[in-house]
Structures are given as C-alpha cells and as structure tokens.
Design a protein around this motif. Structure first.
Motif, PDB file in Angstrom:
ATOM      1  N   GLN A 139       0.823  -1.208   0.000  1.00  0.00           N
ATOM      2  CA  GLN A 139       0.000   0.000   0.000  1.00  0.00           C
ATOM      3  C   GLN A 139       0.858   1.258   0.000  1.00  0.00           C
ATOM      4  N   ILE A 140       1.956   1.250   0.770  1.00  0.00           N
ATOM      5  CA  ILE A 140       2.847   2.404   0.776  1.00  0.00           C
ATOM      6  C   ILE A 140       3.480   2.589  -0.599  1.00  0.00           C
ATOM      7  N   ALA A 141       3.832   1.492  -1.255  1.00  0.00           N
ATOM      8  CA  ALA A 141       4.397   1.576  -2.599  1.00  0.00           C
ATOM      9  C   ALA A 141       3.409   2.244  -3.559  1.00  0.00           C
ATOM     10  N   ILE A 142       2.123   1.927  -3.420  1.00  0.00           N
ATOM     11  CA  ILE A 142       1.097   2.549  -4.257  1.00  0.00           C
ATOM     12  C   ILE A 142       1.029   4.045  -3.996  1.00  0.00           C
ATOM     13  N   LEU A 146       1.759   7.109  -6.564  1.00  0.00           N
ATOM     14  CA  LEU A 146       0.775   8.156  -6.812  1.00  0.00           C
ATOM     15  C   LEU A 146       1.373   9.529  -6.519  1.00  0.00           C
ATOM     16  N   GLY A 147       2.140   9.628  -5.431  1.00  0.00           N
ATOM     17  CA  GLY A 147       2.766  10.901  -5.080  1.00  0.00           C
ATOM     18  C   GLY A 147       3.705  11.386  -6.169  1.00  0.00           C
ATOM     19  N   VAL A 148       4.479  10.479  -6.738  1.00  0.00           N
ATOM     20  CA  VAL A 148       5.391  10.848  -7.830  1.00  0.00           C
ATOM     21  C   VAL A 148       4.591  11.334  -9.042  1.00  0.00           C
ATOM     22  N   LEU A 149       3.470  10.674  -9.331  1.00  0.00           N
ATOM     23  CA  LEU A 149       2.623  11.107 -10.444  1.00  0.00           C
ATOM     24  C   LEU A 149       2.055  12.499 -10.206  1.00  0.00           C
ATOM     25  N   LEU A 150       1.821  12.851  -8.940  1.00  0.00           N
ATOM     26  CA  LEU A 150       1.284  14.174  -8.597  1.00  0.00           C
ATOM     27  C   LEU A 150       2.378  15.234  -8.497  1.00  0.00           C
ATOM     28  N   GLY A 151       3.629  14.830  -8.674  1.00  0.00           N
ATOM     29  CA  GLY A 151       4.707  15.812  -8.689  1.00  0.00           C
ATOM     30  C   GLY A 151       5.682  15.741  -7.542  1.00  0.00           C
ATOM     31  N   ALA A 152       5.515  14.794  -6.637  1.00  0.00           N
ATOM     32  CA  ALA A 152       6.448  14.672  -5.515  1.00  0.00           C
ATOM     33  C   ALA A 152       7.785  14.142  -6.016  1.00  0.00           C
ATOM     34  N   GLU A 153       8.849  14.534  -5.327  1.00  0.00           N
ATOM     35  CA  GLU A 153      10.192  14.099  -5.711  1.00  0.00           C
ATOM     36  C   GLU A 153      10.842  13.333  -4.566  1.00  0.00           C
ATOM     37  N   ILE A 154      11.221  12.102  -4.831  1.00  0.00           N
ATOM     38  CA  ILE A 154      11.961  11.306  -3.849  1.00  0.00           C
ATOM     39  C   ILE A 154      13.440  11.508  -4.164  1.00  0.00           C
ATOM     40  N   THR A 156      16.124  10.622  -2.844  1.00  0.00           N
ATOM     41  CA  THR A 156      17.015   9.462  -2.712  1.00  0.00           C
ATOM     42  C   THR A 156      16.653   8.322  -3.662  1.00  0.00           C
ATOM     43  N   GLY A 157      15.712   8.533  -4.550  1.00  0.00           N
ATOM     44  CA  GLY A 157      15.394   7.569  -5.592  1.00  0.00           C
ATOM     45  C   GLY A 157      14.745   6.291  -5.095  1.00  0.00           C
ATOM     46  N   VAL A 158      15.024   5.208  -5.800  1.00  0.00           N
ATOM     47  CA  VAL A 158      14.416   3.913  -5.483  1.00  0.00           C
ATOM     48  C   VAL A 158      14.840   3.439  -4.093  1.00  0.00           C
ATOM     49  N   VAL A 159      16.102   3.649  -3.749  1.00  0.00           N
ATOM     50  CA  VAL A 159      16.586   3.256  -2.420  1.00  0.00           C
ATOM     51  C   VAL A 159      15.809   4.010  -1.339  1.00  0.00           C
ATOM     52  N   GLY A 160      15.555   5.285  -1.580  1.00  0.00           N
ATOM     53  CA  GLY A 160      14.770   6.071  -0.631  1.00  0.00           C
ATOM     54  C   GLY A 160      13.343   5.568  -0.514  1.00  0.00           C
ATOM     55  N   ALA A 161      12.750   5.173  -1.652  1.00  0.00           N
ATOM     56  CA  ALA A 161      11.384   4.643  -1.620  1.00  0.00           C
ATOM     57  C   ALA A 161      11.315   3.379  -0.776  1.00  0.00           C
ATOM     58  N   VAL A 162      12.313   2.510  -0.938  1.00  0.00           N
ATOM     59  CA  VAL A 162      12.371   1.286  -0.124  1.00  0.00           C
ATOM     60  C   VAL A 162      12.564   1.646   1.346  1.00  0.00           C
ATOM     61  N   GLY A 163      13.386   2.663   1.615  1.00  0.00           N
ATOM     62  CA  GLY A 163      13.591   3.102   2.991  1.00  0.00           C
ATOM     63  C   GLY A 163      12.321   3.635   3.627  1.00  0.00           C
ATOM     64  N   ILE A 164      11.531   4.391   2.857  1.00  0.00           N
ATOM     65  CA  ILE A 164      10.259   4.912   3.370  1.00  0.00           C
ATOM     66  C   ILE A 164       9.306   3.761   3.676  1.00  0.00           C
ATOM     67  N   MET A 165       9.280   2.753   2.808  1.00  0.00           N
ATOM     68  CA  MET A 165       8.452   1.576   3.067  1.00  0.00           C
ATOM     69  C   MET A 165       8.900   0.873   4.347  1.00  0.00           C
ATOM     70  N   ALA A 166      10.218   0.791   4.542  1.00  0.00           N
ATOM     71  CA  ALA A 166      10.736   0.142   5.750  1.00  0.00           C
ATOM     72  C   ALA A 166      10.345   0.917   7.001  1.00  0.00           C
ATOM     73  N   VAL A 167      10.409   2.240   6.943  1.00  0.00           N
ATOM     74  CA  VAL A 167      10.003   3.062   8.087  1.00  0.00           C
ATOM     75  C   VAL A 167       8.509   2.878   8.364  1.00  0.00           C
ATOM     76  N   GLY A 168       7.695   2.850   7.302  1.00  0.00           N
ATOM     77  CA  GLY A 168       6.263   2.637   7.483  1.00  0.00           C
ATOM     78  C   GLY A 168       5.966   1.303   8.141  1.00  0.00           C
ATOM     79  N   ILE A 169       6.682   0.262   7.732  1.00  0.00           N
ATOM     80  CA  ILE A 169       6.510  -1.061   8.344  1.00  0.00           C
ATOM     81  C   ILE A 169       6.927  -1.028   9.802  1.00  0.00           C
ATOM     82  N   ILE A 239      14.278  10.696   4.751  1.00  0.00           N
ATOM     83  CA  ILE A 239      14.697   9.836   3.634  1.00  0.00           C
ATOM     84  C   ILE A 239      14.232  10.438   2.315  1.00  0.00           C
ATOM     85  N   MET A 240      13.012  10.950   2.288  1.00  0.00           N
ATOM     86  CA  MET A 240      12.445  11.544   1.076  1.00  0.00           C
ATOM     87  C   MET A 240      13.276  12.731   0.595  1.00  0.00           C
ATOM     88  N   LEU A 241      13.677  13.594   1.551  1.00  0.00           N
ATOM     89  CA  LEU A 241      14.369  14.841   1.204  1.00  0.00           C
ATOM     90  C   LEU A 241      15.880  14.737   1.310  1.00  0.00           C
TER      91      LEU A 241
END
Length: 292
Positions: A139-142, A146-154, A156-169, A239-241
């Motif tokens: 769900q966090i990946a979704i 969606l956030g990237v499609l709306l204009g958000a910028e990660i 730290t890239g893919v590694v950052g996205a995985v890190g955000i998922m890990a923090v959410g878990i 992680i995002m910024l």
C-alpha cells in the motif's frame, strides 16, 4: 501391547513435536493473506482514506500549506512534504484492521481453535503481523507511486522509496500490537474499532504530518514530542528529502538525514518492542474460556 487410546496419544505427541516456530509463522502468514484476499473491502477502505487525503490536501490546501512549509524547508513543494506523512497514515490505517481481524476470529470461534492447537502463540502473532506488514508495504508503494505522479520528488530515488516503506513497516508494528491488545481485551469488534480510531486522527493531526511544527500552536508542539507519528513521519521525510528535518529532538552526532533517521528509528523500535511484548503476553495468557 499398546491400546488404541495409547496409540492415539503417541500419534498426537509426534504431531506436536513436528511443529516448528518457522512453520507456525508460515502457516499464519499464509492464512491471514488468504483471508485478506477473500475480503478485499477492508484493504480498499484502508487505502482509500490516505488516497483521498493526499489528493485533497495537495489540491485544496497546497497553496496555503506550501507557504508554511517553505518557511522551514525552502524549495520543498507541499506534495513532496506530504507524501511521507500519507505513507505513515497508510501504515496507521492498515494497522487498525489487524485487531478487527483478530476479533472476527474470536467471534467465529477460530481463535479458540488456534489456542488449543499445538502452534506456538508467539509464532501465531508473528505470522499474523508479517502478513499485515506485507500488505502495508504494498500500500505504501502505491501511495509513493501516486505521489510521484502528482509531482512529488523522492530525492534518494528507489533506495529512498524502499527506505520509506521500511520506516512505514517499522512504525506499524506498535499500532498493530496495540489493536491486537484491544481485540483480546475487549473481544468486541465495535469496541476495537472505536478504540483504535479514537487515537488515529489525534495522532495524525497533533504531529508534524501535515504542517511543520514551528507553525503550529505550542501545546501541539508539546504533544508532538511524545507522539509516535512525529517520529515515523520525520524519519520518512528525512529519507524523502535526504536532509535533517527533525525539530522535536536536537541530534547532531550522525550528520545530515541520519540525525533524524537514527533517533526516530530508535524510538519506533522501542515502541514496537514494548507493545509487541504486551500483545504476545496477552495472547499467551488467553485461554479458550477467555474468548468465548
């Protein structure tokens, strides 16, 4: 020569001895995922609310809130600021359903069957939790997509996205345990839902989730210092910024984003350990008479 009764007892003892902790975890992991697939409504609802928050907040409050964000984080648009908060909200909303699922088991008699089975009760909770965090990760990946499609910028890239998922878990562990504790204590679906939801929105809004703390009233800033959501959101946002964003703790020992991530993760690990131990204790103390 053994009697049929003695033979049956021996067979049961052999069956019990073949149980392993990992096997019990796997059985429960599969069962809860299958249960979720058969009832996708709960998953859709737990994702719909954060989805609505992400779209509405960025579209309705983006201009106003963006000005407040730029005071503390110059050059960061509100969508990028908000996405980590919505990721944590997904974890929080999905964790609420954990206790509801356990209450359903109690009400239909499945929990009583588990209690009298040879399965390790800690493994029962671990398997159930792993199934839930697996769905939370998806769900966090979704939401991130969606956030990237709306204009958000990660940053730290893919590694950052995985890190955000890990923090959410990691964040979800304590609230999953809390909702399961409510389920065992109340043994009532309505009470579990009310108890969990009663905390969900105050935790979200009395934190750094939707606005920087420095623009919020002093009493909210005081509450935010002890609010788990603040630490989850700040870790995901760092992680995002890829920068230090924490305002509730002054840490400079690690440098950059780690000054936020390390203390936030330490707090979340501590909370997850305490509440997880409490949930396992209540499950281990439960008896079939308790859940009838």
């Amino acid at each position: 020569m053994s009697t049929p009764t003695e033979s049956g007892i021996a067979d049961r003892e052999v069956a019990r001895s073949t149980n392993t902790f990992a096997g019990d975890v796997w059985v429960n992991f599969k069962r809860w995922n299958l249960k979720a697939v058969r009832n996708p409504f709960v998953l859709v609802v737990s994702l719909a609310q954060p989805f609505i928050f992400l779209v509405l907040f960025t579209e309705v409050f983006g201009n106003v809130a963006g000005g407040a964000v730029s005071q503390g984080l110059p050059g960061i648009d509100y969508t990028t600021f908000l996405v980590p908060a919505i990721a944590i909200q997904v974890a929080l909303a999905s964790a609420v359903t954990s206790g509801i699922g356990l209450v359903n088991d109690i009400e239909n008699g499945m929990f009583e069957k588990v209690l009298v089975s040879p399965m390790n009760r800690t493994a029962v909770f671990v398997g159930k939790t792993l199934a839930e965090v697996f769905r939370i990760a998806l769900q966090i990946a979704i939401i991130l997509g969606l956030g990237v499609l709306l204009g958000a910028e990660i940053t730290t890239g893919v590694v950052g996205a995985v890190g955000i998922m890990a923090v959410g878990i990691l964040f979800s562990f304590w609230f999953i345990a809390f909702s399961n504790m409510l389920a065992v204590l109340t043994r009532d679906q309505e009470s579990t839902i009310i108890g969990a939801n009663l905390l969900q929105f105050p935790l979200l809004f009395l934190s750094s989730a939707f606005l920087p703390l420095e623009v919020l009233p002093n009493w909210i800033q005081l509450f935010a210092r002890i609010n788990p959501v603040t630490y989850g959101v700040d870790a995901a946002r760092a992680i995002m910024l890829d920068e230090d964003v924490m305002t509730v703790l002054e840490v400079t020992a690690f440098g950059g984003a780690l000054d936020t991530i390390v203390p936030a993760v330490a707090v979340l690990v501590g909370l997850g350990s305490v509440f997880g131990a409490g949930a396992i204790y209540l499950l281990s103390r439960a008896s079939s008479s308790d859940v009838r």
